[in-house]
Design a protein around this motif. Structure first.
Motif, short mmCIF file in Angstrom:
data_model
loop_
_atom_site.label_atom_id
_atom_site.label_comp_id
_atom_site.label_asym_id
_atom_site.label_seq_id
_atom_site.Cartn_x
_atom_site.Cartn_y
_atom_site.Cartn_z
N ASN A 61 0.83 -1.12 -0.17
CA ASN A 61 -0.13 -0.01 -0.17
C ASN A 61 1.06 1.15 0.07
O ASN A 61 0.97 1.98 0.96
CB ASN A 61 -0.98 -0.05 1.06
CG ASN A 61 -1.53 -1.29 1.42
OD1 ASN A 61 -2.76 -1.59 0.47
ND2 ASN A 61 -1.55 -2.06 2.41
N GLY A 62 1.44 1.42 -1.03
CA GLY A 62 2.44 2.59 -1.40
C GLY A 62 1.85 3.88 -1.51
O GLY A 62 0.48 3.87 -1.71
N GLU A 63 2.68 5.05 -1.37
CA GLU A 63 2.06 6.27 -1.46
C GLU A 63 1.74 6.74 -3.05
O GLU A 63 0.67 7.37 -3.33
CB GLU A 63 3.30 7.34 -1.17
CG GLU A 63 3.73 7.35 0.21
CD GLU A 63 4.98 8.20 0.54
OE1 GLU A 63 5.31 8.87 -0.67
OE2 GLU A 63 5.34 8.22 1.65
N PRO A 83 5.70 2.06 6.92
CA PRO A 83 4.63 1.53 7.90
C PRO A 83 5.23 0.16 8.59
O PRO A 83 6.11 -0.43 8.27
CB PRO A 83 3.70 1.03 6.75
CG PRO A 83 4.09 1.01 5.51
CD PRO A 83 5.52 1.77 5.67
N LYS A 84 4.15 -0.18 9.79
CA LYS A 84 4.55 -1.29 10.35
C LYS A 84 4.40 -2.84 9.64
O LYS A 84 5.04 -3.57 10.20
CB LYS A 84 3.83 -1.25 11.80
CG LYS A 84 4.09 -0.25 12.87
CD LYS A 84 3.37 -0.27 13.73
CE LYS A 84 3.55 0.93 14.93
NZ LYS A 84 3.06 0.81 16.38
N THR A 85 3.57 -2.56 8.82
CA THR A 85 3.29 -3.85 8.04
C THR A 85 3.21 -3.71 6.37
O THR A 85 3.37 -2.50 5.97
CB THR A 85 2.04 -4.52 8.43
OG1 THR A 85 1.02 -3.60 8.07
CG2 THR A 85 1.75 -4.66 10.36
N ALA A 125 8.34 -7.01 6.68
CA ALA A 125 7.46 -6.96 7.97
C ALA A 125 6.42 -7.88 7.78
O ALA A 125 6.14 -8.49 6.64
CB ALA A 125 7.16 -5.64 7.82
N ASP A 126 5.68 -7.86 8.98
CA ASP A 126 4.41 -8.48 9.14
C ASP A 126 3.50 -8.29 7.73
O ASP A 126 3.32 -6.99 7.63
CB ASP A 126 3.79 -8.31 10.40
CG ASP A 126 2.39 -9.20 10.71
OD1 ASP A 126 2.48 -10.39 10.30
OD2 ASP A 126 1.77 -8.62 11.16
#
Length: 384
Positions: A61-63, A83-85, A125-126
């Motif tokens: 889910n990029g900018e 982001p975290k995930t 990442a998760d």
């Protein structure tokens, strides 16, 4: 140097090569027992800060939209802003920079070494992923840290629709046929064109051992030019004994068959093809990295009698053939004694004893001078 694997889990290598290699996927549980990752996610991120290292970030889910691709080198701020995930970092050719990663390739020498491409490592990442896709090459996916859910779908090709709006080759439609969660030491083998999708379950690291294979288009284009250089102008299409033309404007099947036969005859040059193939399959993936070490060991004549060794640059590639005796290094062919070519292609190192056994390689402007000058032969790097 590590010994080649003799088993993949409980399966003998001979069975794998006969029934699975380039044919169908295989999950190998505990392929590397008690496996501990040679590299952490933080160390991988540190490599991605370097300009000489090829790296990529994939954000689901990029900018700029779904499946955004960013290319390195990155900065610490780039990682802090993630982001975290739902993101993945991929670093190519880690084997060129870390000896522990390079040693992993030795386990796969049951496949010709010149087929090995490089070792890519990804940290996700998760929920991180690079989306459902397929590759044109064989790959062993070794889980290094954490867990990853792998879904394997059917064999696909260029006709399968891609997701628009991203430079990544994300398949628009994906239907899983198999699903597995891999833990450290587990490994998944995928032949070319099998669709797959790996999603991290928490942070995880995956090591990808990939294999190179030139495309049919590249082979035909490059080999044709190589063969054509030595064909005399007098060697042409011939049709002696042809029957009377039924329609003088027709390209008839007999003419096409005749041309196919003549093409086959023009290609009956096994030594020429071996020389071409050896050069193609040893081309360095990152020649600029090799060039950085040009003349690094220019004083080898002084150092080697005192015990120094020359080794193959980690970014270089080598192979040999018997007829004619040739050493291939970084896309070039070097005639040399067969015994030396075979030994060096196996060991990737040269000692003073080798020079005493094969003095011709040490002549002025000879093989060693040439390989040192182009950065192929260097003194052992600290990490190696």
């Amino acid at each position: 140097m590590a010994s080649p694997l003799t088993h993949l889990g409980d399966m003998p290598i001979e069975v794998f090569m006969r029934d699975y290699w380039q044919q169908k996927p295989l999950l190998i549980r505990n392929a590397f027992a008690n496996f501990e990752s040679p590299i952490s996610g933080e160390e991988l991120a540190g490599m991605a800060l370097e300009e000489a290292v090829e790296s990529r970030l994939v954000l689901e889910n990029g900018e700029s939209g779904p499946w955004e691709l960013r290319t390195g080198p990155f900065t610490e701020e780039d990682f802090l802003s993630l982001p975290k995930t739902h993101w993945t970092l991929l670093v190519q050719a880690v084997d060129q920079w870390m000896s522990e990663i390079a040693e992993l390739k030795d386990f796969f020498r049951f496949i010709p070494e010149w087929r090995l491409d490089d070792v890519m490592i990804s940290y996700a990442a998760d929920k991180g992923s690079v989306g459902p896709h397929y590759d044109h090459y064989d790959v062993f996916l070794l889980q290094a840290e954490g867990k990853r859910l792998w879904q394997q779908g059917p064999k696909v090709d260029e006709s399968n629709p891609r997701l628009e709006g991203t430079p990544l080759n994300i398949l628009k439609e994906f239907e899983a046929e198999n699903s597995w969660v891999l833990e450290p030491g587990d490994m998944l083998y995928l032949p070319p064109q099998y669709s797959h999708w790996g999603v991290a379950e928490g942070g995880c690291t995956t090591i990808s051992i990939g294999f190179r294979a030139p495309s049919a288009a590249a082979i035909l284009e490059d080999l044709a030019a190589e063969i054509a250089m030595d064909l005399p102008d007098s060697q042409r299409y011939t049709d002696a004994g042809a029957e009377v033309a039924k329609n003088p404007a027709e390209i008839d099947p007999a003419s096409v068959a005749r041309l196919q036969q003549q093409l086959g005859e023009w290609l009956q040059q096994p030594e020429k093809i071996a020389q071409w193939f050896g050069a193609i399959m040893t081309e360095a993936k990152y020649p600029d990295t090799v060039a950085l070490d040009a003349d690094d060991a220019a004083d080898w004549r002084e150092q080697m009698p005192q015990g120094a060794q020359l080794v193959l640059n980690p970014a270089s590639r080598t192979a040999f053939c018997r007829e004619p005796a040739t050493l291939f290094v970084d896309g070039e062919a070097f005639p040399c004694p067969l015994a030396f070519a075979e030994q060096f292609a196996e060991s990737h190192e040269i000692s003073w004893d080798d020079i005493e056994d094969f003095p011709e390689i040490a002549e002025d402007s000879g093989l060693l001078d040439q390989l040192v000058a182009q950065g192929t032969l260097i003194y052992p790097p600290e990490d190696f």
